[in-house]
Design an enzyme around this catalytic site. Structure first.
Site: not given
Length: 270
Positions: A127, A157, A161
Site C-alpha cells: 500500500m 523482510h 514473515k
C-alpha cells in the site's frame, strides 16, 4: 458525509496497532471496530490502549458481522482465510474492503473477484505510495530496455514473515512482465540451486532474504551487457503502509464495485 468508519482487522498485531494509530491521526476517518481472531488474548481490550494512543472506547472483538454492519470500510492486513471471509461480508454490506494481505492463492483471488461484484475492493501487495510509483517505473524500464536485459528482483523482510516472494516483489514482477507484454507465471524463476544451466533470456528472477527486523527492502535490477540499472525502495516505518491504506479507503468509499489497485487510487493506471 461524515468520517469514514473503518474496521481494523488484526487490531492487536503490529500492523493492526499501526493502523489504529494512523487512523486516529488522519482526517476523515475513524476506528469504528477492531477485530481479532477467536481466542485472542486481546479480546475486550481497548484498541486505542493497545496502539498507544489512549482509550478510544473501541474494544477488540471477534464479532465480524456486527463490526461490518456499523462500518463504511474494512482495512485488512491479515491472513488469506480471514481476508476471504471479510471480502464476503464486505460484499453483503456493500462497503469498501482494503486488502493488504499477501500469500493469496488463485482460488482466493477468484473469491475476492466474486465479492467485488458487490463491493469496491482495493487489493495491493504493498500500500506504500512510493512502491506503487516504483512499479510504474519498473514497467516503463522493462518496456524500454527489452528482453535482452535480465531482470532480478531482490527482497528482504524480517524473520517472522511467512510467505515468499513477498507480495511487493510479486507486484514488481507483474509490473516488469506487463512492460514486456508477457505473463509473469510463464517467466518467473523463484529459486536456483545446484547445476541450473545458463539463465534463459526473458526470465524474471526472484530472491527472498529473511532476517532481523527489516520492514521491507526491494530492488529490481536490470542487468545488460556491461551495465546495470537498479530501482529500489526501502520501507523505514510501517506507518507508510497504513497511510496508503487510509488513502485507498477514502478513495474506495466513492468507487463502484470492482477490484482496484493502488495505481487506480493514485491515478497511475494508464
Amino acid at each position: 458525509m461524515g468520517d469514514m468508519r473503518l474496521v481494523v482487522m488484526g487490531a492487536a498485531g503490529r500492523m493492526g496497532r499501526t493502523l489504529v494509530k494512523a487512523i486516529t491521526e488522519a482526517e476523515g476517518v475513524t476506528v469504528s471496530a477492531a477485530l481479532e481472531r477467536v481466542g485472542s488474548a486481546a479480546l475486550g481490550k481497548d484498541a486505542g490502549d493497545l496502539a498507544g494512543v489512549g482509550t478510544l472506547g473501541v474494544p477488540v472483538t471477534d464479532d465480524a458481522l456486527k463490526a461490518v454492519v456499523d462500518a463504511d470500510g474494512i482495512i485488512d492486513f491479515t491472513a488469506p482465510a480471514a481476508t476471504i471471509e471479510m471480502a464476503a461480508l464486505a460484499a453483503q454490506a456493500r462497503i469498501a474492503h482494503i486488502v493488504g494481505t499477501t500469500g493469496l492463492s488463485d482460488e482466493d483471488l477468484a473469491k475476492i473477484s466474486a465479492a467485488a461484484r458487490h463491493a469496491p475492493i482495493v487489493r495491493s501487495g504493498n500500500m506504500s505510495l512510493g512502491v506503487n510509483v516504483l512499479a510504474v517505473l519498473v514497467q516503463r524500464a522493462a518496456k524500454a530496455l527489452g528482453a535482452d536485459w535480465d531482470i532480478e528482483i531482490v527482497e528482504m523482510h524480517h524473520r517472522m514473515k511467512v510467505d515468499a516472494p513477498s507480495g511487493t516483489a510479486l507486484l514488481l514482477g507483474e509490473a516488469a512482465a506487463r512492460g514486456r507484454g508477457v505473463e509473469l507465471a510463464q517467466h518467473s524463476v523463484r529459486s536456483r540451486d545446484g547445476h541450473t544451466g545458463a539463465r534463459r533470456i526473458g526470465d524474471i528472477g526472484f530472491a527472498a532474504l529473511r532476517g532481523g527486523t527489516v520492514i521491507g527492502d526491494h530492488s529490481v535490477i536490470f542487468a545488460g551487457a556491461g551495465e546495470r540499472v537498479a530501482l529500489s525502495h526501502h520501507a523505514e516505518d510501517r506507518s507508510l503502509f497504513a497511510n496508503g491504506a487510509i488513502k485507498a479507503a477514502l478513495w474506495a468509499r466513492r468507487a463502484k464495485p470492482g477490484v482496484y489497485s493502488m495505481l487506480d487510487v493514485l491515478g497511475l493506471n494508464d
